[in-house]
Design an enzyme around this catalytic site. Structure first.
Site, PDB file in Angstrom:
ATOM      1  N   ARG A  79       0.699  -1.145  -0.084  1.00  0.00           N
ATOM      2  CA  ARG A  79       0.030   0.172   0.190  1.00  0.00           C
ATOM      3  C   ARG A  79       0.790   1.177  -0.045  1.00  0.00           C
ATOM      4  NH1 ARG A  79      -0.489   4.629   2.626  1.00  0.00           N
ATOM      5  NH2 ARG A  79      -0.059   3.658   4.642  1.00  0.00           N
ATOM      6  N   ASP A  80       1.528   1.491   0.990  1.00  0.00           N
ATOM      7  CA  ASP A  80       2.261   2.652   1.230  1.00  0.00           C
ATOM      8  C   ASP A  80       3.357   2.764   0.024  1.00  0.00           C
ATOM      9  OD1 ASP A  80       2.929   5.242   2.200  1.00  0.00           O
ATOM     10  OD2 ASP A  80       3.511   4.689   4.197  1.00  0.00           O
ATOM     11  N   HIS A 106       5.605   4.698  12.890  1.00  0.00           N
ATOM     12  CA  HIS A 106       5.494   4.665  11.373  1.00  0.00           C
ATOM     13  C   HIS A 106       6.742   5.720  10.809  1.00  0.00           C
ATOM     14  CE1 HIS A 106       3.122   4.199   7.334  1.00  0.00           C
ATOM     15  NE2 HIS A 106       3.772   5.257   7.271  1.00  0.00           N
ATOM     16  N   HIS A 166       9.158   7.245   8.169  1.00  0.00           N
ATOM     17  CA  HIS A 166       9.943   7.227   6.898  1.00  0.00           C
ATOM     18  C   HIS A 166      11.549   7.356   6.825  1.00  0.00           C
ATOM     19  CE1 HIS A 166       6.471   6.924   4.113  1.00  0.00           C
ATOM     20  NE2 HIS A 166       5.926   6.993   5.129  1.00  0.00           N
ATOM     21  N   CYS A 192       4.970   9.359  -0.057  1.00  0.00           N
ATOM     22  CA  CYS A 192       3.775  10.053   0.223  1.00  0.00           C
ATOM     23  C   CYS A 192       3.330  10.823  -0.953  1.00  0.00           C
ATOM     24  CB  CYS A 192       3.404  10.417   1.503  1.00  0.00           C
ATOM     25  SG  CYS A 192       1.790  10.986   1.452  1.00  0.00           S
ATOM     26  N   ASN A 250       9.039   3.968   3.585  1.00  0.00           N
ATOM     27  CA  ASN A 250       8.996   3.629   4.937  1.00  0.00           C
ATOM     28  C   ASN A 250      10.576   2.984   4.966  1.00  0.00           C
ATOM     29  OD1 ASN A 250       6.020   3.560   4.005  1.00  0.00           O
ATOM     30  ND2 ASN A 250       6.132   3.826   6.383  1.00  0.00           N
TER      31      ASN A 250
HETATM   32  C1  LIG Z   1     -10.957  11.395   0.970  1.00  0.00           C
HETATM   33  C2  LIG Z   1     -10.960  11.508  -0.466  1.00  0.00           C
HETATM   34  C3  LIG Z   1     -12.096  10.820  -0.946  1.00  0.00           C
HETATM   35  C4  LIG Z   1     -11.795  13.130  -0.418  1.00  0.00           C
HETATM   36  O1  LIG Z   1     -11.882  13.264  -1.740  1.00  0.00           O
HETATM   37  P1  LIG Z   1     -12.992  14.599  -2.188  1.00  0.00           P
HETATM   38  O2  LIG Z   1     -12.944  14.755  -3.553  1.00  0.00           O
HETATM   39  O3  LIG Z   1     -13.126  15.571  -1.220  1.00  0.00           O
HETATM   40  O4  LIG Z   1     -14.400  13.425  -2.082  1.00  0.00           O
HETATM   41  P2  LIG Z   1     -15.888  13.768  -2.433  1.00  0.00           P
HETATM   42  O5  LIG Z   1     -16.385  12.715  -1.547  1.00  0.00           O
HETATM   43  O6  LIG Z   1     -16.339  14.947  -2.974  1.00  0.00           O
HETATM   44  O7  LIG Z   1     -15.869  12.489  -3.693  1.00  0.00           O
HETATM   45  C5  LIG Z   1     -15.139  13.148  -4.810  1.00  0.00           C
HETATM   46  C6  LIG Z   1     -15.011  11.488  -6.002  1.00  0.00           C
HETATM   47  O8  LIG Z   1     -14.225  10.603  -5.117  1.00  0.00           O
HETATM   48  C7  LIG Z   1     -15.105   9.604  -5.071  1.00  0.00           C
HETATM   49  N1  LIG Z   1     -14.795   8.885  -3.944  1.00  0.00           N
HETATM   50  C8  LIG Z   1     -14.953   9.306  -2.723  1.00  0.00           C
HETATM   51  N2  LIG Z   1     -14.456   8.434  -1.749  1.00  0.00           N
HETATM   52  C9  LIG Z   1     -13.936   7.479  -2.356  1.00  0.00           C
HETATM   53  C10 LIG Z   1     -13.587   6.252  -2.098  1.00  0.00           C
HETATM   54  N3  LIG Z   1     -13.377   5.929  -0.599  1.00  0.00           N
HETATM   55  N4  LIG Z   1     -13.313   5.249  -2.832  1.00  0.00           N
HETATM   56  C11 LIG Z   1     -13.414   5.651  -4.297  1.00  0.00           C
HETATM   57  N5  LIG Z   1     -13.813   6.658  -4.770  1.00  0.00           N
HETATM   58  C12 LIG Z   1     -14.329   7.547  -3.818  1.00  0.00           C
HETATM   59  C13 LIG Z   1     -16.697  10.031  -5.090  1.00  0.00           C
HETATM   60  O9  LIG Z   1     -17.413   9.052  -5.371  1.00  0.00           O
HETATM   61  C14 LIG Z   1     -16.454  11.360  -5.944  1.00  0.00           C
HETATM   62  O10 LIG Z   1     -16.452  10.532  -7.416  1.00  0.00           O
HETATM   63  P3  LIG Z   1     -17.018  11.294  -8.849  1.00  0.00           P
HETATM   64  O11 LIG Z   1     -18.436  11.598  -8.261  1.00  0.00           O
HETATM   65  O12 LIG Z   1     -16.184  12.587  -8.816  1.00  0.00           O
HETATM   66  O13 LIG Z   1     -16.970  10.306  -9.826  1.00  0.00           O
HETATM   67  C15 LIG Z   1      -9.687  11.806  -1.158  1.00  0.00           C
HETATM   68  O14 LIG Z   1      -9.199  12.865  -0.761  1.00  0.00           O
HETATM   69  C16 LIG Z   1      -8.818  10.515  -1.041  1.00  0.00           C
HETATM   70  O15 LIG Z   1      -9.195   9.447  -1.803  1.00  0.00           O
HETATM   71  N6  LIG Z   1      -7.717  10.503  -0.799  1.00  0.00           N
HETATM   72  C17 LIG Z   1      -6.971   9.681  -0.407  1.00  0.00           C
HETATM   73  C18 LIG Z   1      -5.424  10.109  -0.193  1.00  0.00           C
HETATM   74  C19 LIG Z   1      -4.567   8.951   0.032  1.00  0.00           C
HETATM   75  O16 LIG Z   1      -4.894   7.928  -0.123  1.00  0.00           O
HETATM   76  N7  LIG Z   1      -3.342   9.485   0.654  1.00  0.00           N
HETATM   77  C20 LIG Z   1      -2.414   8.255   0.851  1.00  0.00           C
HETATM   78  C21 LIG Z   1      -2.658   7.448   2.056  1.00  0.00           C
HETATM   79  S1  LIG Z   1      -2.324   8.249   3.811  1.00  0.00           S
HETATM   80  C22 LIG Z   1      -0.643   7.982   3.751  1.00  0.00           C
HETATM   81  O17 LIG Z   1       0.068   7.677   2.938  1.00  0.00           O
HETATM   82  C23 LIG Z   1       0.010   8.180   5.060  1.00  0.00           C
HETATM   83  C24 LIG Z   1       0.346   7.107   5.976  1.00  0.00           C
HETATM   84  C25 LIG Z   1      -1.058   6.577   6.319  1.00  0.00           C
HETATM   85  O18 LIG Z   1       1.076   6.218   5.237  1.00  0.00           O
HETATM   86  C26 LIG Z   1       0.793   7.632   7.160  1.00  0.00           C
HETATM   87  C27 LIG Z   1       2.129   8.786   7.016  1.00  0.00           C
HETATM   88  O19 LIG Z   1       3.160   8.237   6.425  1.00  0.00           O
HETATM   89  O20 LIG Z   1       1.953   9.548   7.457  1.00  0.00           O
END
Ligand SMILES: CC(C)(COP(=O)([O-])OP(=O)([O-])OC[C@H]1O[C@@H](n2cnc3c(N)ncnc32)[C@H](O)[C@@H]1OP(=O)([O-])[O-])[C@@H](O)C(=O)NCCC(=O)NCCSC(=O)C[C@@](C)(O)CC(=O)[O-]
Length: 299
Positions: free
Chosen positions: A15-16, A207, A209, A240, A249
């Site tokens: 994933r990450d 966690h 990096h 990220c 990581n």
């Molecule tokens: C949170 C949202 C969805 C808000 O995104 P948004 O644009 O504000 O959401 P929305 O509710 O307005 O929806 C927009 C569109 O996304 C769709 N949608 C809405 N939700 C989903 C879903 N769950 N699965 C699939 N589709 C989804 C929804 O249906 C719509 O589709 P459209 O009508 O435009 O075709 C967006 O910002 C997002 O997906 N962000 C994910 C970012 C991400 O994955 N980042 C990496 C992970 S975090 C990380 O790596 C850090 C970590 C954990 O490892 C720890 C560290 O190192 O710090």
């Protein structure tokens, strides 16, 4: 403080590690990676995430990956879910455990999940209820616990406040993410001292990096603070998408080497782990980010 006798590693490579890759990676290669990691003895593998494919295109095939892996008893196969929609998709894919993710920095929260910290926590409430009803455990993440790419320094009290909220809403464990890898052992201990006032240390995970090469030192500092769960990524894959310049990581192989040197039990097989990491690096056409793997492979 005595060191723990056993440590649990949370493998976040699939994933990450892969979420930031620009080149397409086939479902078959992702499945193979997860199966290889299972064979290497990992007991917890973050397989993918159910997020918007517009935001993180590489994770779009997560349901197919879950359908393809050979699940083994005693291994938890988990996924990230940012909202109820993500949880519903994860449940459909028969994901056993999910994780929600918040940040200790307002700017990072906006860039990563398009809302404020407070709004993100509100968004998790219905998700937590639905997960509970489905008997699915939820892990919590806090990003930017030792620094933010946009806001700079982050106060430990701010980390503690977000971690406390996640724990209070039912996350069984809160993983503290040094997203940009700027943390030091001293800062890690100070942050854990503050966060650990409100949350039992056996409910916290580290966690780290490795951007500044401090991840192993930070893990050792965390062990001294009573933390015994660490996230890591095979071959040090990753970065990220919302933290420019952040490397992967800490490599799982390197953490395993540290733990073996401390006689801390993990139940993992180093040779199989190295083979898993090297295989995915060859698929990606990338150098292996694990120093231990590079040293062993060059022998
Ligand atoms: C949170 C949202 C969805 C808000 O995104 P948004 O644009 O504000 O959401 P929305 O509710 O307005 O929806 C927009 C569109 O996304 C769709 N949608 C809405 N939700 C989903 C879903 N769950 N699965 C699939 N589709 C989804 C929804 O249906 C719509 O589709 P459209 O009508 O435009 O075709 C967006 O910002 C997002 O997906 N962000 C994910 C970012 C991400 O994955 N980042 C990496 C992970 S975090 C990380 O790596 C850090 C970590 C954990 O490892 C720890 C560290 O190192 O710090």
């Amino acid at each position: 403080m005595n060191l723990p006798t056993s440590v649990r590693l949370v493998e976040v490579g699939p994933r990450d590690g892969l979420q930031n890759e620009k080149q397409p990676i086939s479902v078959a290669d992702k499945v193979r990676l997860v199966d290889d990691l299972t064979a290497a003895g990992l007991s917890y593998i973050e397989v993918g995430s159910f997020v918007s494919p517009k935001w993180v295109p590489q994770m779009a095939g997560s349901a197919e990956v879950f359908a393809g892996i050979q699940r083994q008893p005693g291994v938890t196969y988990a996924a990230l879910t940012p909202n109820l929609k993500g949880l519903e998709a994860a449940l459909e894919a028969k994901v056993e455990e999910v994780a929600v993710f918040a940040a200790a920095s307002e700017a990072f929260s906006q860039k990563n999940i398009n809302c404020s910290i407070a709004d993100s926590l509100q968004r998790f409430v219905p998700l937590m209820e639905a997960a509970k009803a489905a008997n699915v455990r939820v892990r919590g993440y806090v990003s930017c616990v030792l620094g933010c790419p946009y806001d700079g320094k982050i106060a430990p009290e701010q980390v503690a406040s977000v971690a406390r909220e996640l724990y209070a809403m039912g996350c069984y464990e809160v993983s503290l993410g040094d997203t940009i890898g700027t943390g030091t052992a001293g800062k890690t201990r100070s942050m854990l001292e503050v966060v650990g006032r409100d949350i039992p240390r056996d409910r916290l995970a580290g966690h780290f990096h490795d951007t500044y090469g401090q991840a192993l030192a930070n893990i050792y500092a965390s062990l001294l603070e009573g933390i015994n769960v660490f996230d890591s990524s095979v071959a040090g894959l990753g970065g990220c998408p919302y933290a420019k310049g952040a490397t992967g990581n800490v490599a799982t192989e390197d953490v395993l080497y540290l733990l073996q040197g401390l006689c801390i039990e993990t139940g993992m097989d180093m040779d199989k782990l190295i083979a898993a990491g090297q295989r995915i690096c060859e698929v990606l056409g990338k150098a292996n980010g694990s120093r231990v793997a590079r040293a062993r492979l060059s022998r």
